[in-house]
Scaffold this motif. Structure first.
Motif, PDB file in Angstrom:
ATOM      1  N   LEU A  86       0.819  -1.211   0.000  1.00 13.74           N
ATOM      2  CA  LEU A  86       0.000   0.000   0.000  1.00 13.74           C
ATOM      3  C   LEU A  86       0.849   1.257   0.000  1.00 13.74           C
ATOM      4  O   LEU A  86       0.325   2.358  -0.167  1.00 13.74           O
ATOM      5  CB  LEU A  86      -0.930   0.007   1.221  1.00 13.74           C
ATOM      6  CG  LEU A  86      -2.004  -1.076   1.258  1.00 13.74           C
ATOM      7  CD1 LEU A  86      -2.881  -0.912   2.489  1.00 13.74           C
ATOM      8  CD2 LEU A  86      -2.861  -1.041  -0.009  1.00 13.74           C
ATOM      9  N   HIS A  87       2.148   1.109   0.205  1.00 14.27           N
ATOM     10  CA  HIS A  87       3.014   2.289   0.290  1.00 14.27           C
ATOM     11  C   HIS A  87       3.982   2.357  -0.886  1.00 14.27           C
ATOM     12  O   HIS A  87       3.969   3.315  -1.637  1.00 14.27           O
ATOM     13  CB  HIS A  87       3.775   2.259   1.615  1.00 14.27           C
ATOM     14  CG  HIS A  87       4.613   3.478   1.882  1.00 14.27           C
ATOM     15  ND1 HIS A  87       4.446   4.678   1.222  1.00 14.27           N
ATOM     16  CD2 HIS A  87       5.638   3.690   2.754  1.00 14.27           C
ATOM     17  CE1 HIS A  87       5.314   5.567   1.675  1.00 14.27           C
ATOM     18  NE2 HIS A  87       6.057   4.994   2.598  1.00 14.27           N
ATOM     19  N   GLY A  88       4.808   1.339  -1.094  1.00 15.16           N
ATOM     20  CA  GLY A  88       5.875   1.477  -2.073  1.00 15.16           C
ATOM     21  C   GLY A  88       5.926   0.428  -3.155  1.00 15.16           C
ATOM     22  O   GLY A  88       6.904   0.377  -3.899  1.00 15.16           O
ATOM     23  N   GLY A  89       4.907  -0.405  -3.293  1.00 17.01           N
ATOM     24  CA  GLY A  89       5.043  -1.554  -4.165  1.00 17.01           C
ATOM     25  C   GLY A  89       4.361  -1.497  -5.518  1.00 17.01           C
ATOM     26  O   GLY A  89       4.327  -2.500  -6.226  1.00 17.01           O
ATOM     27  N   ALA A  90       3.821  -0.343  -5.923  1.00 18.32           N
ATOM     28  CA  ALA A  90       3.005  -0.317  -7.137  1.00 18.32           C
ATOM     29  C   ALA A  90       3.751  -0.192  -8.457  1.00 18.32           C
ATOM     30  O   ALA A  90       3.239  -0.639  -9.486  1.00 18.32           O
ATOM     31  CB  ALA A  90       1.969   0.810  -7.037  1.00 18.32           C
ATOM     32  N   PRO A  91       4.935   0.432  -8.549  1.00 13.53           N
ATOM     33  CA  PRO A  91       5.552   0.601  -9.873  1.00 13.53           C
ATOM     34  C   PRO A  91       5.784  -0.699 -10.628  1.00 13.53           C
ATOM     35  O   PRO A  91       5.698  -0.724 -11.858  1.00 13.53           O
ATOM     36  CB  PRO A  91       6.878   1.298  -9.546  1.00 13.53           C
ATOM     37  CG  PRO A  91       6.601   2.048  -8.290  1.00 13.53           C
ATOM     38  CD  PRO A  91       5.686   1.155  -7.509  1.00 13.53           C
TER      39      PRO A  91
END
Length: 393
Positions: free
Chosen positions: A230-235
């Motif tokens: 939910l913080h840094g894993g989307a790219p």
């Protein structure tokens, strides 16, 4: 005491800071007093870190000294390499390996690197919070690259003091000296995401250091917070989406299918921004310059077409949500373009954000007060003790 509950500390001011100002309504980001677009496009990463640590940009002599200090702290010990070797052999995720490496970052390389610290940053012993801050910024790229090379069955490389921070990171990953275009692309990314207010990982770091714990513990905790998807894993998922769209050649059809199926489009919408993320604009420009010199230019044309299609479709399907392009959308395209593996997108975020985390820790310590929120009890009351053999089901 107020009875208002703010889940997730929504809207609660927990600190005063001189590091950045995030205006979600206007879509503006100020870092150290400078508009993001000016700092990210012009500064070296070392200049951005110095700005956050010192509150001003360095002179030429100060910048050279700071670069030398960072370069002197890049190496890791054999004991840390053994941890990363084991993590790679076990197939541990990259963020887990980074957490392990950061936790061991206080094990500095033989040769007394602490003694080489900028004397203005620490006590006379060359140790303390500011020395730890410099060490952490310097060593995170080495930890990430060492793990990655072990993961690929290759031996890690020694950091090069003749390369700047961004170039050294790319060299450690690939074993090849990067092109100026790749270095500038990565450096723009590192400057863009170095600092962004009191987000989840930054708040975690400030909370830990508020207990008078050390920076290495605080940054280890911040890495743990950043690991959460939910913080840094989307790219990473964004890149998968963009590659799929490029292969199919039908951005409009892809968007329509996803939205009609009730699925989420990755890379759009942000907890803070109600307009296009200003970081997306900076990274879009950087990616456009990079891909103009690339054989993969047609992929970036697909990326731009997809953004336009997706924003229009989201406005039509979800008019109340204001789902504009966020930082992760062009992060995926830019990092892929400079040669950072998808598995290292989030660790590369940490390569940048460690500068902001460390600056927040130093700021917290300047006028420290233990972070101690309260909770409101909503459980049962009026219970009485019953011996275990008298309790029913």
């Amino acid at each position: 005491m107020s009875e208002t509950t703010n889940p997730g500390l929504e809207g609660v001011i927990v600190a005063e800071t001189e590091l950045s100002d995030v205006d979600g309504e206007a879509g503006e980001l100020i870092i150290g007093g400078y508009p993001l677009e000016e700092l990210a496009a012009n500064a070296s990463y070392e200049e951005s870190v110095f700005l956050l640590f010192k509150g001003r940009l360095p002179t030429a002599d100060e910048l050279e000294t700071f670069r030398t200090d960072l370069a002197a702290r890049r190496r890791i010990t054999e004991e840390v390499r053994q941890v990363l070797r084991r993590a790679a052999a076990d197939g541990a995720p990259a963020m887990d390996a980074l957490r392990m490496g950061v936790a061991a970052a206080s094990l500095e390389d033989e040769g007394g690197e602490r003694e080489n610290a900028d004397v203005d940053t620490t006590a006379e012993t060359g140790s303390g919070p500011r020395a730890d801050a410099i060490r952490l910024v310097a060593v995170v790229p080495t930890v990430v690259a060492t793990y990655w090379r072990y993961r690929r069955g290759e031996e890690p490389l020694e950091p090069r003091s003749d390369l700047n921070h961004a170039a050294n990171y790319l060299y450690l990953l690939t074993g090849e000296e990067p092109t100026p275009a790749d270095v500038r692309g990565l450096e723009t990314y590192l400057n863009t995401v170095i600092e962004h207010g009191v987000n989840a990982s930054t708040f975690t770091a400030r909370t830990v250091v508020s207990t008078d714990s050390d920076l290495i513990s605080a940054i280890t905790a911040a890495v743990g917070a950043l690991k959460g998807p939910l913080h840094g894993g989307a790219p990473g998922p964004v890149l998968e989406m963009l590659r799929e769209v490029h292969e199919e050649g039908d951005p409009e059809g892809y968007v329509r299918e996803k939205l009609e199926g009730g699925e989420r489009l990755m890379g759009f919408g942000h907890r803070v921004y109600r307009v296009r993320d200003p970081r997306a604009a900076v990274l879009s420009d950087a990616a456009e310059r990079l891909y103009a010199q690339s054989a993969d230019a047609d992929f970036f044309e697909t990326v731009q077409a997809f953004e336009s299609t997706a924003v229009d479709a989201l406005a039509e399907h979800k008019p109340d949500r204001r789902l504009e392009t966020n930082v992760e959308f062009y992060t995926a395209a830019l990092l892929d373009g400079v040669g950072v593996p998808q598995e290292l997108f989030t660790p590369t975020f940490a390569v940048s954000r460690v500068g902001g985390w460390s600056a927040h820790c130093l700021e917290q310590l300047e006028d420290n007060r233990l972070v101690r929120p309260v909770s409101r009890y909503v459980g049962e009351t009026g219970r009485t003790w019953t011996p275990v053999d008298e309790r029913g089901v």
